[in-house]
Design a protein around this motif. Sequence first.
Motif, PDB file in Angstrom:
ATOM      1  N   GLY A 184       0.794  -1.216   0.000  1.00  0.00           N
ATOM      2  CA  GLY A 184       0.000   0.000   0.000  1.00  0.00           C
ATOM      3  C   GLY A 184       0.824   1.262   0.000  1.00  0.00           C
ATOM      4  N   GLY A 185       2.116   1.128   0.232  1.00  0.00           N
ATOM      5  CA  GLY A 185       3.000   2.276   0.274  1.00  0.00           C
ATOM      6  C   GLY A 185       3.446   2.729  -1.108  1.00  0.00           C
ATOM      7  N   SER A 186       4.319   3.728  -1.111  1.00  0.00           N
ATOM      8  CA  SER A 186       4.794   4.323  -2.360  1.00  0.00           C
ATOM      9  C   SER A 186       6.314   4.456  -2.370  1.00  0.00           C
ATOM     10  CB  SER A 186       4.185   5.721  -2.545  1.00  0.00           C
ATOM     11  OG  SER A 186       2.789   5.674  -2.643  1.00  0.00           O
ATOM     12  N   LEU A 187       6.864   4.425  -3.552  1.00  0.00           N
ATOM     13  CA  LEU A 187       8.278   4.719  -3.776  1.00  0.00           C
ATOM     14  C   LEU A 187       8.410   5.465  -5.094  1.00  0.00           C
ATOM     15  CD1 LEU A 187      10.073   1.354  -2.852  1.00  0.00           C
ATOM     16  CD2 LEU A 187      10.282   3.523  -1.631  1.00  0.00           C
ATOM     17  N   ARG A 188       9.467   6.238  -5.204  1.00  0.00           N
ATOM     18  CA  ARG A 188       9.755   6.946  -6.446  1.00  0.00           C
ATOM     19  C   ARG A 188      11.160   6.580  -6.890  1.00  0.00           C
ATOM     20  NH1 ARG A 188       7.518  11.326  -9.009  1.00  0.00           N
ATOM     21  NH2 ARG A 188       8.900  12.668 -10.229  1.00  0.00           N
ATOM     22  N   THR A 237      16.998  12.185 -17.626  1.00  0.00           N
ATOM     23  CA  THR A 237      16.519  11.494 -16.434  1.00  0.00           C
ATOM     24  C   THR A 237      15.109  10.947 -16.648  1.00  0.00           C
ATOM     25  OG1 THR A 237      15.683  13.550 -15.480  1.00  0.00           O
ATOM     26  CG2 THR A 237      17.908  12.882 -14.853  1.00  0.00           C
ATOM     27  N   MET A 238      14.779   9.954 -15.874  1.00  0.00           N
ATOM     28  CA  MET A 238      13.487   9.299 -15.963  1.00  0.00           C
ATOM     29  C   MET A 238      13.087   8.891 -14.552  1.00  0.00           C
ATOM     30  SD  MET A 238      12.574   6.034 -18.377  1.00  0.00           S
ATOM     31  CE  MET A 238      13.739   4.953 -17.565  1.00  0.00           C
ATOM     32  N   THR A 239      11.804   8.909 -14.271  1.00  0.00           N
ATOM     33  CA  THR A 239      11.333   8.509 -12.952  1.00  0.00           C
ATOM     34  C   THR A 239      10.200   7.492 -13.077  1.00  0.00           C
ATOM     35  OG1 THR A 239       9.741  10.304 -12.820  1.00  0.00           O
ATOM     36  CG2 THR A 239      11.927  10.740 -11.931  1.00  0.00           C
ATOM     37  N   LEU A 240       9.991   6.774 -12.008  1.00  0.00           N
ATOM     38  CA  LEU A 240       8.869   5.855 -11.920  1.00  0.00           C
ATOM     39  C   LEU A 240       8.241   6.055 -10.547  1.00  0.00           C
ATOM     40  CD1 LEU A 240       7.349   3.563 -13.412  1.00  0.00           C
ATOM     41  CD2 LEU A 240       8.709   1.955 -12.056  1.00  0.00           C
ATOM     42  N   GLN A 241       7.066   6.644 -10.531  1.00  0.00           N
ATOM     43  CA  GLN A 241       6.312   6.801  -9.296  1.00  0.00           C
ATOM     44  C   GLN A 241       5.470   5.558  -9.097  1.00  0.00           C
ATOM     45  OE1 GLN A 241       6.296   9.330  -6.938  1.00  0.00           O
ATOM     46  NE2 GLN A 241       4.969   7.953  -5.780  1.00  0.00           N
ATOM     47  N   GLY A 268      22.655  -1.692 -15.790  1.00  0.00           N
ATOM     48  CA  GLY A 268      23.247  -1.239 -14.549  1.00  0.00           C
ATOM     49  C   GLY A 268      22.902  -2.202 -13.424  1.00  0.00           C
ATOM     50  N   GLN A 269      23.208  -1.797 -12.199  1.00  0.00           N
ATOM     51  CA  GLN A 269      22.979  -2.684 -11.059  1.00  0.00           C
ATOM     52  C   GLN A 269      21.532  -2.707 -10.615  1.00  0.00           C
ATOM     53  OE1 GLN A 269      25.807  -1.434  -8.056  1.00  0.00           O
ATOM     54  NE2 GLN A 269      27.338  -2.868  -8.830  1.00  0.00           N
ATOM     55  N   GLY A 270      20.759  -1.724 -11.019  1.00  0.00           N
ATOM     56  CA  GLY A 270      19.369  -1.669 -10.608  1.00  0.00           C
ATOM     57  C   GLY A 270      19.204  -1.225  -9.165  1.00  0.00           C
ATOM     58  N   THR A 271      17.950  -1.150  -8.747  1.00  0.00           N
ATOM     59  CA  THR A 271      17.643  -0.754  -7.376  1.00  0.00           C
ATOM     60  C   THR A 271      16.592  -1.722  -6.818  1.00  0.00           C
ATOM     61  OG1 THR A 271      17.010   1.111  -5.950  1.00  0.00           O
ATOM     62  CG2 THR A 271      15.880   0.946  -8.078  1.00  0.00           C
ATOM     63  N   GLN A 272      16.829  -2.191  -5.633  1.00  0.00           N
ATOM     64  CA  GLN A 272      15.961  -3.207  -5.030  1.00  0.00           C
ATOM     65  C   GLN A 272      14.710  -2.566  -4.435  1.00  0.00           C
ATOM     66  OE1 GLN A 272      16.377  -6.778  -4.632  1.00  0.00           O
ATOM     67  NE2 GLN A 272      14.239  -6.552  -3.972  1.00  0.00           N
ATOM     68  N   VAL A 273      13.582  -3.128  -4.788  1.00  0.00           N
ATOM     69  CA  VAL A 273      12.298  -2.746  -4.189  1.00  0.00           C
ATOM     70  C   VAL A 273      11.737  -3.972  -3.492  1.00  0.00           C
ATOM     71  CG1 VAL A 273       9.928  -2.049  -4.653  1.00  0.00           C
ATOM     72  CG2 VAL A 273      11.823  -0.948  -5.871  1.00  0.00           C
ATOM     73  N   THR A 274      11.466  -3.827  -2.199  1.00  0.00           N
ATOM     74  CA  THR A 274      10.902  -4.917  -1.428  1.00  0.00           C
ATOM     75  C   THR A 274       9.613  -4.440  -0.772  1.00  0.00           C
ATOM     76  OG1 THR A 274      13.107  -5.788  -0.966  1.00  0.00           O
ATOM     77  CG2 THR A 274      11.299  -6.594   0.408  1.00  0.00           C
ATOM     78  N   VAL A 275       8.540  -5.147  -1.046  1.00  0.00           N
ATOM     79  CA  VAL A 275       7.236  -4.778  -0.499  1.00  0.00           C
ATOM     80  C   VAL A 275       6.791  -5.879   0.455  1.00  0.00           C
ATOM     81  CG1 VAL A 275       4.877  -4.100  -1.022  1.00  0.00           C
ATOM     82  CG2 VAL A 275       6.711  -3.604  -2.658  1.00  0.00           C
ATOM     83  N   SER A 276       6.607  -5.518   1.697  1.00  0.00           N
ATOM     84  CA  SER A 276       6.197  -6.498   2.702  1.00  0.00           C
ATOM     85  C   SER A 276       4.682  -6.493   2.841  1.00  0.00           C
ATOM     86  CB  SER A 276       6.850  -6.179   4.038  1.00  0.00           C
ATOM     87  OG  SER A 276       6.426  -4.916   4.509  1.00  0.00           O
ATOM     88  N   SER A 277       4.165  -7.658   3.166  1.00  0.00           N
ATOM     89  CA  SER A 277       2.701  -7.780   3.296  1.00  0.00           C
ATOM     90  C   SER A 277       2.240  -7.477   4.704  1.00  0.00           C
ATOM     91  CB  SER A 277       2.278  -9.191   2.909  1.00  0.00           C
ATOM     92  OG  SER A 277       2.954 -10.127   3.703  1.00  0.00           O
TER      93      SER A 277
END
Length: 113
Positions: free
Chosen positions: A14-18, A76-80, A104-113
Amino acid sequence: VQLQASGGGLVQAGGSLRLSCAASGYAFSGYVWGWYRQAPAKQRELVAQVRPEGSAVYADSVKGRFTISRVNAKNTMTLQMNNLKPDDTAVYYCNRLYNNYKWGQGTQVTVSS
């Protein structure tokens, strides 16, 4: 020179990241760029793409929750990402479509339930 994706982290469902992508040194303004993700034991998938003029296309799994944007003058590019779900957990990458650059190495997104 490497594609730099940043902004990932751990968030509750339910949270957000940019996420942000810095593509300095790459051909950017005249090309379609996108955000990809790869979850453990799964293939990398394209989740959103943005055309040079700003129009976007989304995977069905993220439609209505994610918004991609770009600033050509800054390469630059973003993903909301809103209303995140555990299934969104993955390493997120940015790259050009149609003839990818080296990942590239990427960025980790972890979403907990």
